[in-house]
Motif scaffolding. Sequence first.
Motif, PDB file in Angstrom:
ATOM      1  N   ILE A 690    -103.346  88.681   6.115  1.00 27.13           N
ATOM      2  CA  ILE A 690    -104.788  88.580   7.148  1.00 27.13           C
ATOM      3  C   ILE A 690    -104.156  88.681   8.516  1.00 27.13           C
ATOM      4  CG2 ILE A 690    -106.915  87.599   7.467  1.00 27.13           C
ATOM      5  CD1 ILE A 690    -107.036  88.836   4.886  1.00 27.13           C
ATOM      6  N   ALA A 691    -103.119  88.189   9.117  1.00 29.14           N
ATOM      7  CA  ALA A 691    -102.854  87.600   9.931  1.00 29.14           C
ATOM      8  C   ALA A 691    -102.253  89.132  10.519  1.00 29.14           C
ATOM      9  CB  ALA A 691    -102.052  86.939  10.774  1.00 29.14           C
ATOM     10  N   GLU A 692    -101.669  90.374   9.651  1.00 30.59           N
ATOM     11  CA  GLU A 692    -100.976  90.491   9.880  1.00 30.59           C
ATOM     12  C   GLU A 692    -102.173  92.505   9.728  1.00 30.59           C
ATOM     13  OE1 GLU A 692     -97.219  93.870   8.825  1.00 30.59           O
ATOM     14  OE2 GLU A 692     -97.803  92.464   7.729  1.00 30.59           O
ATOM     15  N   VAL A 693    -103.135  92.381   9.262  1.00 31.15           N
ATOM     16  CA  VAL A 693    -103.736  93.848   9.722  1.00 31.15           C
ATOM     17  C   VAL A 693    -105.015  93.462  10.507  1.00 31.15           C
ATOM     18  CG1 VAL A 693    -103.425  94.041   6.524  1.00 31.15           C
ATOM     19  CG2 VAL A 693    -105.784  92.480   7.307  1.00 31.15           C
ATOM     20  N   LYS A 694    -105.309  92.087  10.737  1.00 29.39           N
ATOM     21  CA  LYS A 694    -107.147  91.741  11.530  1.00 29.39           C
ATOM     22  C   LYS A 694    -106.905  92.668  12.794  1.00 29.39           C
ATOM     23  CE  LYS A 694    -107.960  87.706  12.587  1.00 29.39           C
ATOM     24  NZ  LYS A 694    -108.162  86.401  12.430  1.00 29.39           N
ATOM     25  N   ASP A 695    -105.340  92.453  13.222  1.00 27.64           N
ATOM     26  CA  ASP A 695    -105.111  93.362  14.663  1.00 27.64           C
ATOM     27  C   ASP A 695    -104.631  94.521  14.877  1.00 27.64           C
ATOM     28  OD1 ASP A 695    -105.519  90.633  16.041  1.00 27.64           O
ATOM     29  OD2 ASP A 695    -103.026  90.383  15.257  1.00 27.64           O
ATOM     30  N   LYS A 696    -104.596  95.350  13.145  1.00 25.11           N
ATOM     31  CA  LYS A 696    -104.346  96.693  13.071  1.00 25.11           C
ATOM     32  C   LYS A 696    -105.498  97.544  12.819  1.00 25.11           C
ATOM     33  CE  LYS A 696    -101.544  99.646   9.742  1.00 25.11           C
ATOM     34  NZ  LYS A 696    -100.604  99.630   8.872  1.00 25.11           N
ATOM     35  N   TYR A 697    -106.759  96.992  12.223  1.00 26.14           N
ATOM     36  CA  TYR A 697    -107.420  97.319  12.035  1.00 26.14           C
ATOM     37  C   TYR A 697    -109.048  97.068  12.800  1.00 26.14           C
ATOM     38  CZ  TYR A 697    -104.988  99.126   8.514  1.00 26.14           C
ATOM     39  OH  TYR A 697    -104.132 100.076   7.287  1.00 26.14           O
ATOM     40  N   ASP A 698    -109.660  98.441  12.593  1.00 23.69           N
ATOM     41  CA  ASP A 698    -111.668  96.967  13.671  1.00 23.69           C
ATOM     42  C   ASP A 698    -112.454  96.528  12.429  1.00 23.69           C
ATOM     43  OD1 ASP A 698    -110.906  98.968  16.002  1.00 23.69           O
ATOM     44  OD2 ASP A 698    -111.698 100.141  15.237  1.00 23.69           O
ATOM     45  N   TYR A 699    -111.693  96.213  11.082  1.00 24.98           N
ATOM     46  CA  TYR A 699    -112.560  95.831  10.533  1.00 24.98           C
ATOM     47  C   TYR A 699    -111.510  96.222   8.605  1.00 24.98           C
ATOM     48  CZ  TYR A 699    -117.648  96.280  12.985  1.00 24.98           C
ATOM     49  OH  TYR A 699    -117.927  96.393  13.985  1.00 24.98           O
ATOM     50  N   VAL A 700    -111.931  94.185   8.511  1.00 22.96           N
ATOM     51  CA  VAL A 700    -110.849  94.361   7.228  1.00 22.96           C
ATOM     52  C   VAL A 700    -111.351  93.145   6.570  1.00 22.96           C
ATOM     53  CG1 VAL A 700    -108.946  93.455   6.151  1.00 22.96           C
ATOM     54  CG2 VAL A 700    -109.024  94.132   8.813  1.00 22.96           C
TER      55      VAL A 700
END
Length: 795
Positions: A690-700
């Motif tokens: 979660i920590a890795e993808v939340k900065d990568k995408y606008d919405y998770v």
Amino acid sequence: MKENESLSRQEEVSLKDQIRHYLQYWFWFILSLTICITIAFLNMRYSTYSYVSEATILIKDDKNASLSEIAIFEDLGLTGSALNKSQFENEIEILKSRRLLSEVVRKLKSNIRYFKVGSIKTSELYEDLPFKLTIFDTTNIDQLSSKSLIIKILSDTEFEIKEGEEGEVKKYSFNQPFKIGIGEVALEPNVDSDEFQFRKENFIVAIGTVDKAVNDLRRKIKVQSVSKNSSSSILKLTIISAQKLKAEATLDTLVAVYNKDAIYDRNLVSKNTADFIINRLEIITRELDSVETGKVDFKEKNRLTDIRAEGQLFLENASELNKKQIVVATQKELLKSMTDYIATSKDYTLLPSNLGIENGGVVQAVNEYNDLIIRRQRLLNSSTEENPIVIELSNQISQFKENVKENLNTVTLALDIEDRDIRKQINKIGGKISQIPSIAKSSRDIERQQTIKESLYLYLLQKREETAISLAVTTPKAKIVDKAYTAKEPVSPQPKFIYLVALIVGFAIPFVIIFIKTFFDTKIHNRVDVEKEVPSLPILGEIPVIDSKDSEVITNNDRSVLAEAFRILRTNLGYFINSKENGNVVFVTSTIKGEGKTFVAYNLAISLTSTRKSVLLIGADIRNPQIHRYIDENEWKIGLSEYLFDSSVDVNSITNKVDIEGQNFDVILSGRIPPNPAELLMSERFETIIAEVKDKYDYVIVDTAPTLLVTDTLLISQMADTTVYVCRAEYTDKKLLQYPKELYDEGKIKNIAFAINGIKLTNFGYGSKYGYGYGYGQEKPSVFSRLKRALKLKK
């Protein structure tokens, strides 16, 4: 004050909600009303109407004798005596007696009924009959059994007939006698009748017994006083029947038969009195003729022309005594005649009345005795001698007869005493007129006898004329106040009442069904139900229910209602996140399985992608993964469970690209179903991804497991910035909405907001006020589709 105004507004809103709720089923109300009114119309159309026929009569007594034609003879004692309550009730029972009703049935031939067989109902005919049935042998008509004759008119001269449904069809000519089960009969045609022209149609002649017709008439007819006032002698006769003219004829005939019977009873006493007077006149005529002949012979023999003046004064004194003696002798003669008549007459024979007997006790006893005889005879017409009332009357008659004899004997003894006293006085005067020639004395005796016979003869002549007048002017006992007439309005069926009942039932049936359905309904149906249960939690949007033939996935440039709903959900989600200043991690969960959380999560991801946002959809429901249903991938790909279990698996290796008509977003599937999903989700690997993808995408967007069934979602709920809680209309129980509220209040779930799935179009917003209309690229459904939706056949 503010609290009262608030409660008033709540009650007003609640009432409006109830009205809107029932108005959603308007078509069912219209359909129910249409069916009920149609049934009422058909019932009215094919029902047999019944009408009330009435006749009013006055039972005459002393109080209304002045209305009678016999009032001019009141001085002769020809008017009837007043009716007391018991006698009035007796007249009511006489009017309803089987004897009178039997005569009415025979006069009107009510035991023979005619019917016309229609395509739907069979109607009775009374007037304008196509033919009449004549029964030649009526001697045993009371013993006839019921018969049903089915007749079809073939021409002006011929017809077909069969006895009952199973009888043999036979052909006969009109006016030609033929034999059936009840004897020899014939049909007389009425070619001028409108009904006669209905050729090839069946008519039924129902022949019943007189006894059955009388029983039916006794049940129908009602006789009652028009007033509760005991002094009123007015009766109302009522019949409820489908045949107006038949009912009127029955009432008029009954009154005529009653009057005829009453006149016959009244004339019984007068006829017996007339017979007695005639017999006495014959005897007195012979006796008077003998006295007058003796007087002539005496005067011729003695050459007597006048009595000497010397005895005139004594004779005048004796004259008054002679007059008294004549009166006494007359009374004794009448009493002797009455005594002889009683001795020689049979039991229960009426006694002569109004003969001039001066003793009031004798006259009253004779009248009471005659009244008892008449009452006994009338009771015997409808009962037997073993009837207790008849036995009681017989005992009273015997007692009254003895009373009459005793009165006659007593009066006779009194007259004998008076006669002896007169004779003593005459003897005294006779001593004083001893010098009157014996011839004059003998002449006086002869004249005395002549005077007595002449007085009695003239008296009897007078009574004979009075009796003749009584017989000639006897009037009906019942004076007709109103002849039989029939009310125009039927008593049954009543159109206004039936249509009113149809309207009430038409409204009540769907109302009750909807009320019961609503009363036992515990499911949510729209956002109003959710707001009532959890008013403190926001609602992001409403997702409409889709047809089975429609796609569950929205597409690019989609103008459907489903796409518009997710656009609204997307917009509201953006406002909600901004208002809370939250991050971009959105958990999508529900209370139980089947509420559509995966469907909402997947389409929400597509809708966010259409705004050129980078979106990652994670399938965190590793116990029952569903996202793969929406992805057309033939090759199996590893997913979240492999990542959580194997530290060598990185995010990129489990991330898949999804292309929806040029719109791309990433998906991490759930992977294989592990034996220990809760333990995997509790590991640091899930927090790491979660920590890795939340900065990568606008919405998770994270599709999680139901909160009530398993603990998986609650283990990772703190990692969510926003929680979209999905509930489903017509599926989620209202009580289950308290569970997410408790989770929110206890801090187990953060920033929770509802998304309502599966709402019918008619339930959008507040009673459809904010529902999705047609016009923004959405084609209006056909009339057939709207009809099915109105009938709740189409969701």
